[in-house]
Motif scaffolding. Structure first.
Motif, PDB file in Angstrom:
ATOM      1  N   ALA A  12      11.266  -9.898  10.722  1.00  0.00           N
ATOM      2  CA  ALA A  12      11.837 -10.058   9.389  1.00  0.00           C
ATOM      3  C   ALA A  12      11.010 -11.073   8.619  1.00  0.00           C
ATOM      4  CB  ALA A  12      13.277 -10.537   9.493  1.00  0.00           C
ATOM      5  N   GLY A  13      10.914 -10.924   7.314  1.00  0.00           N
ATOM      6  CA  GLY A  13      10.189 -11.866   6.486  1.00  0.00           C
ATOM      7  C   GLY A  13       8.700 -11.588   6.444  1.00  0.00           C
ATOM      8  N   LEU A  14       8.011 -12.342   5.616  1.00  0.00           N
ATOM      9  CA  LEU A  14       6.568 -12.164   5.440  1.00  0.00           C
ATOM     10  C   LEU A  14       5.829 -12.877   6.560  1.00  0.00           C
ATOM     11  CD1 LEU A  14       4.610 -10.917   3.334  1.00  0.00           C
ATOM     12  CD2 LEU A  14       4.433 -13.199   2.361  1.00  0.00           C
ATOM     13  N   TRP A  15       4.925 -12.166   7.215  1.00  0.00           N
ATOM     14  CA  TRP A  15       4.079 -12.736   8.267  1.00  0.00           C
ATOM     15  C   TRP A  15       2.773 -11.966   8.297  1.00  0.00           C
ATOM     16  CZ3 TRP A  15       2.417  -9.807  12.423  1.00  0.00           C
ATOM     17  CH2 TRP A  15       3.052  -8.578  12.587  1.00  0.00           C
ATOM     18  N   ALA A  16       1.758 -12.563   8.872  1.00  0.00           N
ATOM     19  CA  ALA A  16       0.436 -11.923   8.906  1.00  0.00           C
ATOM     20  C   ALA A  16      -0.360 -12.434  10.089  1.00  0.00           C
ATOM     21  CB  ALA A  16      -0.307 -12.219   7.615  1.00  0.00           C
ATOM     22  N   ARG A  17      -1.465 -11.735  10.330  1.00  0.00           N
ATOM     23  CA  ARG A  17      -2.468 -12.149  11.305  1.00  0.00           C
ATOM     24  C   ARG A  17      -3.804 -12.219  10.578  1.00  0.00           C
ATOM     25  NH1 ARG A  17      -1.233 -10.238  17.098  1.00  0.00           N
ATOM     26  NH2 ARG A  17       0.993  -9.972  16.978  1.00  0.00           N
ATOM     27  N   LEU A  64      -3.626  -9.272   2.147  1.00  0.00           N
ATOM     28  CA  LEU A  64      -2.542  -9.725   1.278  1.00  0.00           C
ATOM     29  C   LEU A  64      -2.705  -9.050  -0.069  1.00  0.00           C
ATOM     30  CD1 LEU A  64      -0.126 -11.716   0.907  1.00  0.00           C
ATOM     31  CD2 LEU A  64      -1.802 -13.290  -0.097  1.00  0.00           C
ATOM     32  N   ILE A  65      -1.648  -8.412  -0.551  1.00  0.00           N
ATOM     33  CA  ILE A  65      -1.648  -7.763  -1.856  1.00  0.00           C
ATOM     34  C   ILE A  65      -0.609  -8.464  -2.718  1.00  0.00           C
ATOM     35  CG2 ILE A  65      -1.157  -5.637  -3.131  1.00  0.00           C
ATOM     36  CD1 ILE A  65      -2.182  -5.275   0.378  1.00  0.00           C
ATOM     37  N   VAL A  66      -1.033  -8.914  -3.887  1.00  0.00           N
ATOM     38  CA  VAL A  66      -0.144  -9.628  -4.796  1.00  0.00           C
ATOM     39  C   VAL A  66      -0.041  -8.831  -6.080  1.00  0.00           C
ATOM     40  CG1 VAL A  66       0.249 -11.782  -6.038  1.00  0.00           C
ATOM     41  CG2 VAL A  66      -0.861 -11.826  -3.802  1.00  0.00           C
ATOM     42  N   GLY A  67       1.191  -8.595  -6.552  1.00  0.00           N
ATOM     43  CA  GLY A  67       1.418  -7.827  -7.771  1.00  0.00           C
ATOM     44  C   GLY A  67       0.866  -8.532  -8.996  1.00  0.00           C
ATOM     45  N   ARG A 101       2.850  -8.655  -0.562  1.00  0.00           N
ATOM     46  CA  ARG A 101       3.104  -7.900   0.667  1.00  0.00           C
ATOM     47  C   ARG A 101       1.856  -7.965   1.528  1.00  0.00           C
ATOM     48  NH1 ARG A 101       1.983  -4.320  -3.346  1.00  0.00           N
ATOM     49  NH2 ARG A 101       0.612  -2.586  -2.846  1.00  0.00           N
ATOM     50  N   VAL A 102       2.028  -7.680   2.810  1.00  0.00           N
ATOM     51  CA  VAL A 102       0.923  -7.735   3.761  1.00  0.00           C
ATOM     52  C   VAL A 102       0.702  -6.352   4.339  1.00  0.00           C
ATOM     53  CG1 VAL A 102       0.169  -8.662   5.976  1.00  0.00           C
ATOM     54  CG2 VAL A 102       1.330 -10.149   4.363  1.00  0.00           C
ATOM     55  N   HIS A 103      -0.552  -5.915   4.370  1.00  0.00           N
ATOM     56  CA  HIS A 103      -0.929  -4.692   5.077  1.00  0.00           C
ATOM     57  C   HIS A 103      -1.480  -5.120   6.423  1.00  0.00           C
ATOM     58  CE1 HIS A 103      -0.811  -1.263   2.168  1.00  0.00           C
ATOM     59  NE2 HIS A 103      -0.602  -2.283   1.372  1.00  0.00           N
ATOM     60  N   SER A 156       0.734  -0.432   8.515  1.00  0.00           N
ATOM     61  CA  SER A 156       1.958  -0.460   7.735  1.00  0.00           C
ATOM     62  C   SER A 156       1.818  -1.440   6.591  1.00  0.00           C
ATOM     63  CB  SER A 156       3.136  -0.881   8.618  1.00  0.00           C
ATOM     64  OG  SER A 156       2.954  -2.223   9.050  1.00  0.00           O
ATOM     65  N   ALA A 157       2.710  -1.312   5.632  1.00  0.00           N
ATOM     66  CA  ALA A 157       2.796  -2.282   4.542  1.00  0.00           C
ATOM     67  C   ALA A 157       4.131  -2.976   4.693  1.00  0.00           C
ATOM     68  CB  ALA A 157       2.720  -1.565   3.191  1.00  0.00           C
ATOM     69  N   GLN A 158       4.138  -4.271   4.499  1.00  0.00           N
ATOM     70  CA  GLN A 158       5.365  -5.025   4.655  1.00  0.00           C
ATOM     71  C   GLN A 158       5.702  -5.687   3.340  1.00  0.00           C
ATOM     72  OE1 GLN A 158       5.044  -8.172   7.454  1.00  0.00           O
ATOM     73  NE2 GLN A 158       6.891  -9.140   6.749  1.00  0.00           N
ATOM     74  N   ALA A 159       6.859  -5.395   2.806  1.00  0.00           N
ATOM     75  CA  ALA A 159       7.325  -6.053   1.598  1.00  0.00           C
ATOM     76  C   ALA A 159       8.170  -7.255   2.010  1.00  0.00           C
ATOM     77  CB  ALA A 159       8.151  -5.079   0.759  1.00  0.00           C
TER      78      ALA A 159
END
Length: 89
Positions: free
Chosen positions: A15-20, A25-28, A73-75, A85-88
């Protein structure tokens, strides 16, 4: 949910925003019609992958410290280099 194989080992859904490191990182955009920007996450400040991140932006090549907002969001990428996957937030 089942985990997937990521660039640096198994990727477990969280759950929540996380990355490796290596994820994107995609920012609107700031206004309607603005596509926003994206960059490669090249550094983490927390072992669990939560923000902030060091990001190399694709449009400028500059590296900045980013505290992602609600429009980010993080791809995540699997080990073979294709999008997983894409994570919002």
């Amino acid at each position: 949910m089942a985990g997937t194989e990521g660039r640096h080992g198994p990727v477990e859904p969280r759950a929540g925003l996380w990355a490796r490191v290596g994820d994107r990182l995609i920012v609107g955009g700031a206004t309607v019609g603005d596509e926003g920007r994206d960059g490669e996450i090249i550094g983490l400040h927390h072992m669990d992958g939560t923000p902030p991140y060091d990001v190399r932006w694709s449009d400028t090549g500059r590296v900045t410290l980013v505290f992602p907002g609600p429009d980010a969001r993080v791809h995540h990428y699997p080990s073979n280099g294709t999008k997983a996957s894409a994570q919002a937030p």
